[in-house]
Design a protein around this motif. Sequence first.
Motif, PDB file in Angstrom:
ATOM      1  N   ILE A 448       0.841  -1.204   0.000  1.00 16.41           N
ATOM      2  CA  ILE A 448       0.000   0.000   0.000  1.00 16.41           C
ATOM      3  C   ILE A 448       0.872   1.249   0.000  1.00 16.41           C
ATOM      4  O   ILE A 448       0.617   2.212  -0.731  1.00 16.41           O
ATOM      5  CB  ILE A 448      -0.956  -0.016   1.218  1.00 16.41           C
ATOM      6  CG1 ILE A 448      -2.035  -1.079   1.006  1.00 16.41           C
ATOM      7  CG2 ILE A 448      -1.607   1.352   1.428  1.00 16.41           C
ATOM      8  CD1 ILE A 448      -3.006  -1.239   2.152  1.00 16.41           C
ATOM      9  N   TYR A 449       1.949   1.226   0.771  1.00 14.94           N
ATOM     10  CA  TYR A 449       2.825   2.404   0.821  1.00 14.94           C
ATOM     11  C   TYR A 449       3.474   2.638  -0.541  1.00 14.94           C
ATOM     12  O   TYR A 449       3.668   3.759  -0.972  1.00 14.94           O
ATOM     13  CB  TYR A 449       3.896   2.246   1.903  1.00 14.94           C
ATOM     14  CG  TYR A 449       3.319   2.072   3.295  1.00 14.94           C
ATOM     15  CD1 TYR A 449       2.108   2.684   3.638  1.00 14.94           C
ATOM     16  CD2 TYR A 449       3.962   1.310   4.258  1.00 14.94           C
ATOM     17  CE1 TYR A 449       1.565   2.522   4.895  1.00 14.94           C
ATOM     18  CE2 TYR A 449       3.422   1.139   5.531  1.00 14.94           C
ATOM     19  CZ  TYR A 449       2.223   1.745   5.838  1.00 14.94           C
ATOM     20  OH  TYR A 449       1.670   1.584   7.072  1.00 14.94           O
ATOM     21  N   ARG A 450       3.810   1.558  -1.216  1.00 21.38           N
ATOM     22  CA  ARG A 450       4.380   1.702  -2.545  1.00 21.38           C
ATOM     23  C   ARG A 450       3.352   2.354  -3.485  1.00 21.38           C
ATOM     24  O   ARG A 450       3.687   3.218  -4.292  1.00 21.38           O
ATOM     25  CB  ARG A 450       4.793   0.338  -3.084  1.00 21.38           C
ATOM     26  CG  ARG A 450       6.114   0.342  -3.835  1.00 21.38           C
ATOM     27  CD  ARG A 450       6.447  -1.037  -4.377  1.00 21.38           C
ATOM     28  NE  ARG A 450       6.462  -2.060  -3.328  1.00 21.38           N
ATOM     29  CZ  ARG A 450       7.476  -2.226  -2.469  1.00 21.38           C
ATOM     30  NH1 ARG A 450       8.544  -1.465  -2.542  1.00 21.38           N
ATOM     31  NH2 ARG A 450       7.422  -3.159  -1.552  1.00 21.38           N
ATOM     32  N   LEU A 451       2.086   1.949  -3.306  1.00 12.65           N
ATOM     33  CA  LEU A 451       1.040   2.543  -4.140  1.00 12.65           C
ATOM     34  C   LEU A 451       0.855   4.028  -3.836  1.00 12.65           C
ATOM     35  O   LEU A 451       0.555   4.819  -4.724  1.00 12.65           O
ATOM     36  CB  LEU A 451      -0.277   1.799  -3.940  1.00 12.65           C
ATOM     37  CG  LEU A 451      -0.305   0.451  -4.654  1.00 12.65           C
ATOM     38  CD1 LEU A 451      -1.413  -0.430  -4.113  1.00 12.65           C
ATOM     39  CD2 LEU A 451      -0.489   0.656  -6.153  1.00 12.65           C
ATOM     40  N   PHE A 452       1.049   4.405  -2.571  1.00 18.96           N
ATOM     41  CA  PHE A 452       1.020   5.837  -2.243  1.00 18.96           C
ATOM     42  C   PHE A 452       2.041   6.562  -3.110  1.00 18.96           C
ATOM     43  O   PHE A 452       1.760   7.598  -3.705  1.00 18.96           O
ATOM     44  CB  PHE A 452       1.407   6.086  -0.771  1.00 18.96           C
ATOM     45  CG  PHE A 452       0.323   5.748   0.210  1.00 18.96           C
ATOM     46  CD1 PHE A 452      -0.915   5.291  -0.221  1.00 18.96           C
ATOM     47  CD2 PHE A 452       0.536   5.907   1.566  1.00 18.96           C
ATOM     48  CE1 PHE A 452      -1.907   4.979   0.695  1.00 18.96           C
ATOM     49  CE2 PHE A 452      -0.456   5.603   2.486  1.00 18.96           C
ATOM     50  CZ  PHE A 452      -1.667   5.127   2.053  1.00 18.96           C
ATOM     51  N   GLY A 453       3.247   5.985  -3.184  1.00 24.24           N
ATOM     52  CA  GLY A 453       4.315   6.577  -3.990  1.00 24.24           C
ATOM     53  C   GLY A 453       3.873   6.740  -5.437  1.00 24.24           C
ATOM     54  O   GLY A 453       4.104   7.773  -6.065  1.00 24.24           O
ATOM     55  N   ALA A 454       3.190   5.699  -5.950  1.00 25.13           N
ATOM     56  CA  ALA A 454       2.730   5.761  -7.338  1.00 25.13           C
ATOM     57  C   ALA A 454       1.733   6.899  -7.536  1.00 25.13           C
ATOM     58  O   ALA A 454       1.779   7.625  -8.530  1.00 25.13           O
ATOM     59  CB  ALA A 454       2.109   4.428  -7.735  1.00 25.13           C
TER      60      ALA A 454
END
Lengths: 517, 321
Positions: A448-454
């Motif tokens: 999920i945190y990676r998706l925040f980055g995206a």
Amino acid sequence: MTSTAQDLHPAPVLEPGRTILELRGLEKRYPGTHALKPVNLAFKSGEIHAIVGENGAGKSTLIKLLTGVMPRTSGEVIWEGQPAALATPHEAMALGINAVHQEVVLCRHLTVAANMFLGEENSRFGILQQRAMVKEAQKIIDDLGFDLPAHVTLGDLTIGQQQLIAAARATVRGTKFLIFDEPTAYLTRKEADQLFTLIRRLKGEGVTIIYISHRMEEVFELADRVSVLRDGTLVGTRNIAETNDAELVKMMINRSIEQVYHKEHFTPGAAIIEARNLSGKGFENVSMTVRAGEIVGLYGLIGAGRSEFVTTLYGRHRKSAGQILWEGKDVQVNSEHDAIKLGMALAPESRRDQGLCLNLPVGLNLNLPIYKRISKNLLISSAQEKTQADRQIADLRIKTPTRGALASSLSGGNQQKIVIGKWLAHGAKLFIFDEPTVGVDVGTKAEIYRLFGALLSKGAGIILISSYLPEVYELADTLHVFRRGKLVATHGFRAASHEDILTQALAEKQEKLGGQI
Amino acid sequence: MSTEAIAVEKPKRNYNVLFGLTLLALLVLLWILLSVATTSFASANNIANLLRQGSMIAIMAVGQTFVIITGGIDLSVGAVVGFATVVVAMMINAGFPIWLAILVTLLVGVAIGMFHGFGIVKMGLPPFIITLATLTSLRGIGLLMTNGNSININSDTFTAFSRNSFIGIPNLFWMVILVGIPAYVFLHHSRWGRYLFSVGSNAEASRLSGVNVQRTIYMAYTLSGLCAAFVGVLLAARIGIGNPTQAEGWELQAIASSVIGGTSLFGAVGSVHGPLLGAFILATINNGANLLNVNSFWQRIITGALIIIIVYFDGLRRRGK
Ligand SMILES: Nc1ncnc2c1ncn2[C@@H]1O[C@H](COP(=O)(O)OP(=O)(O)OP(=O)(O)O)[C@@H](O)[C@H]1O
Ligand SMILES: [Mg+2]
């Protein structure tokens, strides 16, 4: 204090270390899911036994079998040397097995006292002794150090407070074996500490405790032993002193994670939304800006006004004073519809009430915000509906047999992934995530945190509300601290210490706080 | 040790009392207005009549409220009343003692309620459906039993009861008190009543707490059936006949009384005094409209509008809290 506690729940006479409950080949199949493959495990009396595992690993299923909520498919449960059928919750309770379930399952319309004694009312000649019950409930609550009134309607309390009541309730029923299924998910740090004190006290009284959590530090703080479940299989059991974080994570997800809090920094762009001296129900005079490419974290206790603030931005509540500027222009946001049209998306904190249509399929839930985009002239493109849903399921590793399964049949953490996932495909400019990782396992959190980055890289801004300090601390470019409806402090990325932030949120003396932790 | 809590307010009980007082005020206001507007309203005869009219709906509304609190609905009660008039009339005419005829009729009501419980709990039917099915079929069974005729009851002792009064108050109204007081104690002061609320609030939570949810549902529908059968006995006494088509649409009046009295159709909210007051408000409106020569079609419209207004304001207050 300890002596009254002894009176309330007389310590079961059990020699510590003896096996109190044993699972022999315990197995559970749901239609389409083999949730628990035959499990063998023995619990020792008086231990705190943590169970960890990914979302959908079968933790809650195990608990449901032990508490008679669901029938098992096969296997045996041996309670104090005797096989136990555990066919109904009543039977489990009669043996002394109680649980605080993952979702608060109490009656919102009844008072706190009525909930505490539900099913075990104190009545004389058929007449309820209401006053006596309120008094007794209050005594138990005070005794546990929870500062909550017993006569109010449960629905008027926050979810965290309700969870504490659920815990208090489980302790009054002659409990010998008590199971906590992610009890701290909705608790503030302080409430969690109160709960830990309670758990340790029960352990001291000889109660055996199963503790399920996704937060490793809690496991290490509390547990004597820890068991890991993966895909319904027991991978192993360790003494807490002989294991570490990395090993457990490896056992859980069969790969290692180098970094959970994956933080990408972008140069902030133009302001997306600005609140100027905004006041409303539950908060006063709050000013802040969210710019493209940044995460603005809101930290505070539950009830500090963070959720009220963002739902006001989102048009659910009326502001009483102040201004909202969207991309520099003064706007009136009178409804959620207005907010969505401007380009906001909100993933709410209470998934059961606000985030999900539980009795509808997973795919439909995921697509709900984007049906407008994937349909032409009112007709839904079923091909797009399928691909969109399947992509989200794959991206977030949502554990579901098919996109057609009902949302209610998913594990708690996987339901949470839907609440988040449904907004990711939506092309919003401002994302508001209210407690997005409650009950989500480590691997998915990282996801999920990676998706925040995206999202940030596409020029979106994010407001992140969390009661879990490490999360906002490690992710927020700007961190605002709320206390009693006011914005009391603002910090840059990792610019203040945990202790300072906690103190600001609590506004209590440092020593007292230190004493509690 | 302050938990950052929402302001903790007075218990909900106060709200219930307040709402009850508002309804009572509305009822008194209607009475005053009608006494001024018409000459006949305040006559002893008319008041007695009004109390008789309201009493029967009031008793049905109490049973209905138990069901609605669990989150269900009982559409069959009007048909049960009609059917009960037939049963009690046939038994009395067949020479059975009155007490036995009444007892058997009440047991028939209990059996119908148990059947509803069975349909909901064991067959998994929605309450709306199973009680709707009973509504139509009971009328049919009654018509078969009577060949479509009315049965004149040939016992004066039986019919006199409903016409007589005790210390100036019609016997039928005493029956409301006879039902109302135990119902109040049951709902608000016994654990069974508590379980009606808990099941309506969260059936799963109740089950996990060891509450027998199925038995609670059986109980709610059984009590509703019992109240309806009791009203059937009273109605038979009042009109002196048994006729399965009697009491048509009474189920809706009972539901309306309950809802006007503050019962939430979503379950878990309700009282005993509310539906009682609701029933007498409805009865007063009908009675007053008759005296004022208002077209009976208008009465229906007024009733509908009143339901919307009261429930709307009640909802506003609850949300505003
Ligand atoms: N009522 C149900 N019907 C069908 N499948 C179910 C049902 N309840 C759970 N499952 C499935 O069983 C599996 C295990 O679920 P369980 O709730 O035990 O997971 P968990 O380990 O508690 O996960 P979480 O950490 O997300 O709470 C999941 O794949 C879930 O989808
Ligand atoms: Mg779970």
